[in-house]
Scaffold this active site. Structure first.
Site, short mmCIF file in Angstrom:
data_model
loop_
_atom_site.label_atom_id
_atom_site.label_comp_id
_atom_site.label_asym_id
_atom_site.label_seq_id
_atom_site.Cartn_x
_atom_site.Cartn_y
_atom_site.Cartn_z
N HIS A 132 1.35 -0.90 -0.12
CA HIS A 132 0.14 0.19 0.16
C HIS A 132 0.98 1.26 0.29
CE1 HIS A 132 -3.74 -2.54 0.23
NE2 HIS A 132 -3.33 -2.59 1.56
N HIS A 203 -9.70 1.47 1.29
CA HIS A 203 -9.85 1.02 1.66
C HIS A 203 -10.76 0.64 2.37
CE1 HIS A 203 -7.64 -2.75 3.72
NE2 HIS A 203 -6.74 -2.76 2.94
N GLU A 340 -11.40 -4.19 -2.58
CA GLU A 340 -10.75 -2.93 -3.60
C GLU A 340 -10.36 -3.65 -4.60
OE1 GLU A 340 -6.85 -3.33 -0.41
OE2 GLU A 340 -8.37 -4.66 0.19
#
Length: 376
Positions: A132, A203, A340
């Site tokens: 991420h 998220h 996601e």
């Protein structure tokens, strides 16, 4: 004189109540609890409302979706996303509740990739890999915010060349809109002045039950995908794309999340539950259903639409059960799921996967719609 004093006091009380009411959102958040400063920029909570009385709240710290209030089968307004009720808890947390994720959502193997013959080194924050965008990815930075109208807020920032090791100055705009059909519509746009890789996503952790602090094992999931990208022991794609047929990852028909989550299927064991990328059948069509979740308790359904080729379904396997969220609620292990929308994990190192390269003169455009419906 006495009557005048009483009248003044009454007006003061009414004004106080009015201010308090304006400060408190439908989900019980206080906007004043989101007023602070990070890196010299003011934080705030932006409240979006539609004609149905639904509400979504966004903070410009991490571009986070803080709450989403939609009706259940009885018409009761229900918060369906996890998070915190003040900015201090978001800043103190290393979690991703509701966050914008970038520059690259999901994992990049070994925290490095090569583009046009140049190798770029990224933070190693997940078993030697980059997850991420690293520990100081877009979930942990300030965004410039502008509320366009009562239903939309626009977030912008320039991610500098070399930030977290990624090349190019990336000029980003993300627009959150609460539509009149009770959908949270998220549009991502970006341009660069140097070849780079981009994979932005949201998220949010969803629990559709309306029962604070519950697990999501009885909630149903459907993913419109014939294939998925298998992962190794550290959740990095193996570069092959396998069919879901005759596996426990076949979610083309609705199934309870908890029905098979603890079974000894290789991919479920590696992920500690569902935590992998599905290759969508939607061919980038934003009007074709990509995934759907549903709670039999509340009757609330979540439909996901996207122009992205993949979707990561994650079932809160790393939730510790010790995190206190909004209104002091303890969030349990597997207390939420994430959907996601994305390009595939580790695409910069996987030439057979759809490209995530963005070059000067091109525009990155990604679109995700989280639409909430009711099945009575």
């Amino acid at each position: 004189m006495k009557r005048l004093c009483m009248a003044v006091m009454a007006i003061c009380v009414l004004l106080s109540c009015s201010e308090k009411k304006e400060d408190t959102t439908l989900s019980g958040l206080k906007q004043s609890d989101f007023i602070s400063e990070v890196d010299g920029k003011p934080t705030a909570l932006y409240v979006l409302k539609n004609k149905n009385g639904a509400e979504a709240c966004v903070t410009n710290y991490g571009g986070r979706l803080v709450s989403v209030m939609v009706p259940d089968k009885n018409g009761k307004m229900t918060d369906v996303v996890l998070g915190y009720d003040n900015i201090a808890d978001y800043i103190a947390s290393d979690g991703n509740f509701g966050a914008l994720i970038g520059r690259y959502g999901n994992r990049i193997a070994q925290g490095k990739f090569t583009l046009d013959g140049v190798e770029y080194e990224l933070p190693h924050n997940d078993n030697g890999h980059c997850l991420h965008g690293g520990p100081e990815g877009y979930h942990a930075v300030m965004w410039d915010a502008k509320q366009i109208n009562g239903q939309s807020v626009e977030l912008t920032r320039v991610s500098k060349d070399g930030e977290a090791g990624f090349p190019g100055n990336l000029d980003i705009k993300v627009t959150y809109t609460l539509t009149d059909d009770n959908a949270v519509d998220i549009k991502y746009e970006a341009t660069t002045d140097k070849p780079t890789v981009v994979n932005l996503t949201n998220h949010s952790y969803f629990n559709l039950s309306g029962v604070p602090g519950s697990q999501i094992l009885d909630q149903e999931i459907m993913i419109n995908a014939d294939k998925y990208t298998p992962v190794d022991d550290l959740l990095i794609p193996t570069s092959v794309i396998d069919p879901v047929e005759n596996t426990l990852l076949d979610l083309r028909q609705p199934v309870a999340i908890g029905a098979h989550i603890n079974e000894s299927f290789d991919q479920l064991v590696k992920g500690g539950g569902y935590d992998m990328n599905w290759v969508l059948n939607t061919n980038g069509d934003i009007n074709t259903l990509a995934a759907k979740a549903y709670s039999p308790i509340s009757g609330i359904g979540l439909e996901v639409y996207t122009n992205e080729p993949g979707i990561q379904f994650y079932t809160g396997n790393f939730m510790s059960g010790q995190d206190k969220g909004k209104h002091g609620v303890l969030y349990l292990h597997r207390g939420a799921f994430c959907l996601e929308t994305q390009h595939y994990p580790d695409s910069p190192n996987q030439p057979s996967f759809p490209s995530v390269v963005l070059r000067p003169g091109e525009k990155y455009m990604s679109h995700c719609i989280y639409k909430f419906i009711v099945n009575k």
